[in-house]
Design a protein around this motif. Structure first.
Motif, PDB file in Angstrom:
ATOM      1  N   ARG A 216       0.823  -1.212   0.000  1.00 27.37           N
ATOM      2  CA  ARG A 216       0.000   0.000   0.000  1.00 27.37           C
ATOM      3  C   ARG A 216       0.855   1.259   0.000  1.00 27.37           C
ATOM      4  O   ARG A 216       0.504   2.252  -0.649  1.00 27.37           O
ATOM      5  N   SER A 217       1.983   1.220   0.710  1.00 26.31           N
ATOM      6  CA  SER A 217       2.864   2.393   0.762  1.00 26.31           C
ATOM      7  C   SER A 217       3.325   2.783  -0.639  1.00 26.31           C
ATOM      8  O   SER A 217       3.327   3.966  -1.005  1.00 26.31           O
ATOM      9  N   LYS A 218       3.722   1.784  -1.444  1.00 28.02           N
ATOM     10  CA  LYS A 218       4.194   2.072  -2.799  1.00 28.02           C
ATOM     11  C   LYS A 218       3.056   2.584  -3.668  1.00 28.02           C
ATOM     12  O   LYS A 218       3.233   3.533  -4.460  1.00 28.02           O
ATOM     13  N   THR A 219       1.870   1.988  -3.535  1.00 28.75           N
ATOM     14  CA  THR A 219       0.714   2.420  -4.331  1.00 28.75           C
ATOM     15  C   THR A 219       0.379   3.879  -4.056  1.00 28.75           C
ATOM     16  O   THR A 219       0.169   4.678  -4.977  1.00 28.75           O
ATOM     17  N   GLU A 220       0.344   4.248  -2.771  1.00 29.78           N
ATOM     18  CA  GLU A 220      -0.032   5.621  -2.411  1.00 29.78           C
ATOM     19  C   GLU A 220       1.070   6.609  -2.768  1.00 29.78           C
ATOM     20  O   GLU A 220       0.805   7.745  -3.168  1.00 29.78           O
ATOM     21  N   LEU A 221       2.328   6.185  -2.622  1.00 29.75           N
ATOM     22  CA  LEU A 221       3.442   7.060  -2.994  1.00 29.75           C
ATOM     23  C   LEU A 221       3.480   7.281  -4.500  1.00 29.75           C
ATOM     24  O   LEU A 221       3.745   8.398  -4.977  1.00 29.75           O
ATOM     25  N   THR A 222       3.181   6.240  -5.277  1.00 29.96           N
ATOM     26  CA  THR A 222       3.139   6.365  -6.733  1.00 29.96           C
ATOM     27  C   THR A 222       2.039   7.335  -7.164  1.00 29.96           C
ATOM     28  O   THR A 222       2.239   8.166  -8.062  1.00 29.96           O
ATOM     29  N   ALA A 223       0.886   7.257  -6.508  1.00 28.64           N
ATOM     30  CA  ALA A 223      -0.208   8.177  -6.825  1.00 28.64           C
ATOM     31  C   ALA A 223       0.178   9.614  -6.492  1.00 28.64           C
ATOM     32  O   ALA A 223      -0.118  10.546  -7.257  1.00 28.64           O
ATOM     33  N   LEU A 224       0.852   9.809  -5.371  1.00 20.17           N
ATOM     34  CA  LEU A 224       1.292  11.160  -4.999  1.00 20.17           C
ATOM     35  C   LEU A 224       2.308  11.695  -6.002  1.00 20.17           C
ATOM     36  O   LEU A 224       2.255  12.869  -6.392  1.00 20.17           O
ATOM     37  N   HIS A 225       3.211  10.841  -6.449  1.00 17.93           N
ATOM     38  CA  HIS A 225       4.224  11.232  -7.434  1.00 17.93           C
ATOM     39  C   HIS A 225       3.566  11.757  -8.711  1.00 17.93           C
ATOM     40  O   HIS A 225       3.892  12.849  -9.199  1.00 17.93           O
ATOM     41  N   GLY A 226       2.606  11.002  -9.233  1.00 19.94           N
ATOM     42  CA  GLY A 226       1.916  11.453 -10.445  1.00 19.94           C
ATOM     43  C   GLY A 226       1.131  12.730 -10.219  1.00 19.94           C
ATOM     44  O   GLY A 226       1.072  13.607 -11.093  1.00 19.94           O
ATOM     45  N   PHE A 227       0.535  12.858  -9.035  1.00 23.33           N
ATOM     46  CA  PHE A 227      -0.269  14.039  -8.732  1.00 23.33           C
ATOM     47  C   PHE A 227       0.583  15.299  -8.665  1.00 23.33           C
ATOM     48  O   PHE A 227       0.110  16.400  -8.995  1.00 23.33           O
ATOM     49  N   MET A 228       1.837  15.171  -8.249  1.00 24.30           N
ATOM     50  CA  MET A 228       2.720  16.340  -8.217  1.00 24.30           C
ATOM     51  C   MET A 228       2.950  16.883  -9.630  1.00 24.30           C
ATOM     52  O   MET A 228       2.930  18.095  -9.851  1.00 24.30           O
ATOM     53  N   GLN A 229       3.149  15.998 -10.587  1.00 25.30           N
ATOM     54  CA  GLN A 229       3.333  16.453 -11.966  1.00 25.30           C
ATOM     55  C   GLN A 229       2.048  17.079 -12.506  1.00 25.30           C
ATOM     56  O   GLN A 229       2.084  18.130 -13.162  1.00 25.30           O
ATOM     57  N   GLU A 230       0.905  16.443 -12.220  1.00 29.41           N
ATOM     58  CA  GLU A 230      -0.375  17.021 -12.655  1.00 29.41           C
ATOM     59  C   GLU A 230      -0.595  18.403 -12.041  1.00 29.41           C
ATOM     60  O   GLU A 230      -1.058  19.331 -12.712  1.00 29.41           O
ATOM     61  N   SER A 231      -0.248  18.545 -10.775  1.00 26.91           N
ATOM     62  CA  SER A 231      -0.451  19.820 -10.091  1.00 26.91           C
ATOM     63  C   SER A 231       0.495  20.890 -10.611  1.00 26.91           C
ATOM     64  O   SER A 231       0.133  22.074 -10.669  1.00 26.91           O
ATOM     65  N   ALA A 232       1.696  20.487 -11.010  1.00 23.89           N
ATOM     66  CA  ALA A 232       2.618  21.452 -11.620  1.00 23.89           C
ATOM     67  C   ALA A 232       2.034  21.976 -12.937  1.00 23.89           C
ATOM     68  O   ALA A 232       2.117  23.178 -13.236  1.00 23.89           O
ATOM     69  N   GLY A 233       1.432  21.077 -13.738  1.00 19.61           N
ATOM     70  CA  GLY A 233       0.775  21.518 -14.965  1.00 19.61           C
ATOM     71  C   GLY A 233      -0.410  22.420 -14.672  1.00 19.61           C
ATOM     72  O   GLY A 233      -0.627  23.431 -15.357  1.00 19.61           O
TER      73      GLY A 233
END
Length: 264
Positions: A216-233
């Protein structure tokens, strides 16, 4: 008899809730709250308070910041003795999170630290509550989990008997602080430092994901990683659309389709 049992349960419930005491954030700054860990590794109040004070000093003084402070608003760490949230974070209601958000608290860190094995070594589950992310979820926005959980040490890592060294992981803390700070600044329409922090977070989280984090830690961290790029856009799009953003602003030169191409 059942009335006596009910009264005892209520008293115990009140006592447990009272353990999550108020911890004043730093005035005029963004703040990270360092709350008490549970578990058997820290034997008494003296050991707990020594740990919190040493951890605060380590984070304030003994390392380089890998987030980007916006002008004269630095990030401060606050040790919070006797503030001990449950491991599941159940105390963090929408009202509590809104108050933390209004006080410019970026993150709260706590968890459980145990001592076991032969020879005895420390292990921990540490929780990172990213307040701006949880606040957004409470506003019914579609966001990743605001409570990120990691276990230490990771597979293959050397054992340690020093709780501060186990927990004060510079990459992890800086990645989560940059994430929370970027989201907070975006909500405040401070577009340039928001974009810089979101891209910095994207880079740091990417480095974390190269480690043997699983489940679960990796799943949630991966989602946060992608969200940072989306939020930068999103930051770039909102800056360009905002009449108050300068016509010569640097973000107008960025491409929202590749918002972190500059290598923050």
């Amino acid at each position: 008899m059942w009335r006596a049992s009910l009264l005892l349960a209520l008293l115990l419930g009140s006592s447990t809730q009272a353990a999550v005491v108020n911890c004043a954030p730093a005035a005029g700054r963004f703040t990270v709250l360092l709350s008490e860990p549970s578990g058997g590794a820290l034997a008494d109040r003296v050991a707990i308070e020594r740990f919190l004070n040493k951890l605060q000093f380590e984070l304030d003084q003994e390392r380089d910041e890998r987030w980007i402070n916006p002008g004269a608003t630095p990030v401060a760490f606050r040790a919070c003795p006797r503030r001990a949230p449950a491991l599941d974070g159940s105390e963090f209601s929408a009202e509590v999170v809104e108050q933390l958000n209004d006080q410019r608290v970026l993150m709260e860190v706590w968890g459980v630290v145990e001592r076991d094995g032969t020879p005895p070594a420390l292990s921990a589950q540490i929780n990172y509550l990213l307040v701006p992310l949880r606040f957004a979820a409470d506003q019914r926005e579609t966001v990743p989990a605001g409570l990120q959980r990691l276990r230490y040490p990771e597979a293959g890592a050397a054992p340690t008997t020093d709780a501060v060294q186990l927990i004060s992981r510079p990459l992890d803390l800086d990645a989560f602080i940059a994430s929370a700070l970027g989201l907070k600044l975006l909500r405040e329409r401070a577009y340039e430092p928001a974009h810089a922090n979101l891209c910095r977070a994207y880079s740091l989280l990417g480095a974390m994901l190269k480690r043997p984090i699983a489940g679960r830690s990796k799943t949630e961290l991966t989602a946060l990683h992608g969200f940072m790029q989306e939020s930068a856009g999103r930051t770039l799009r909102e800056a360009v659309a905002d009449a108050a953003y300068p016509r010569t602003g640097l973000l107008r030169l960025q491409n929202a389709a590749q918002p972190c191409a500059g290598g923050q």
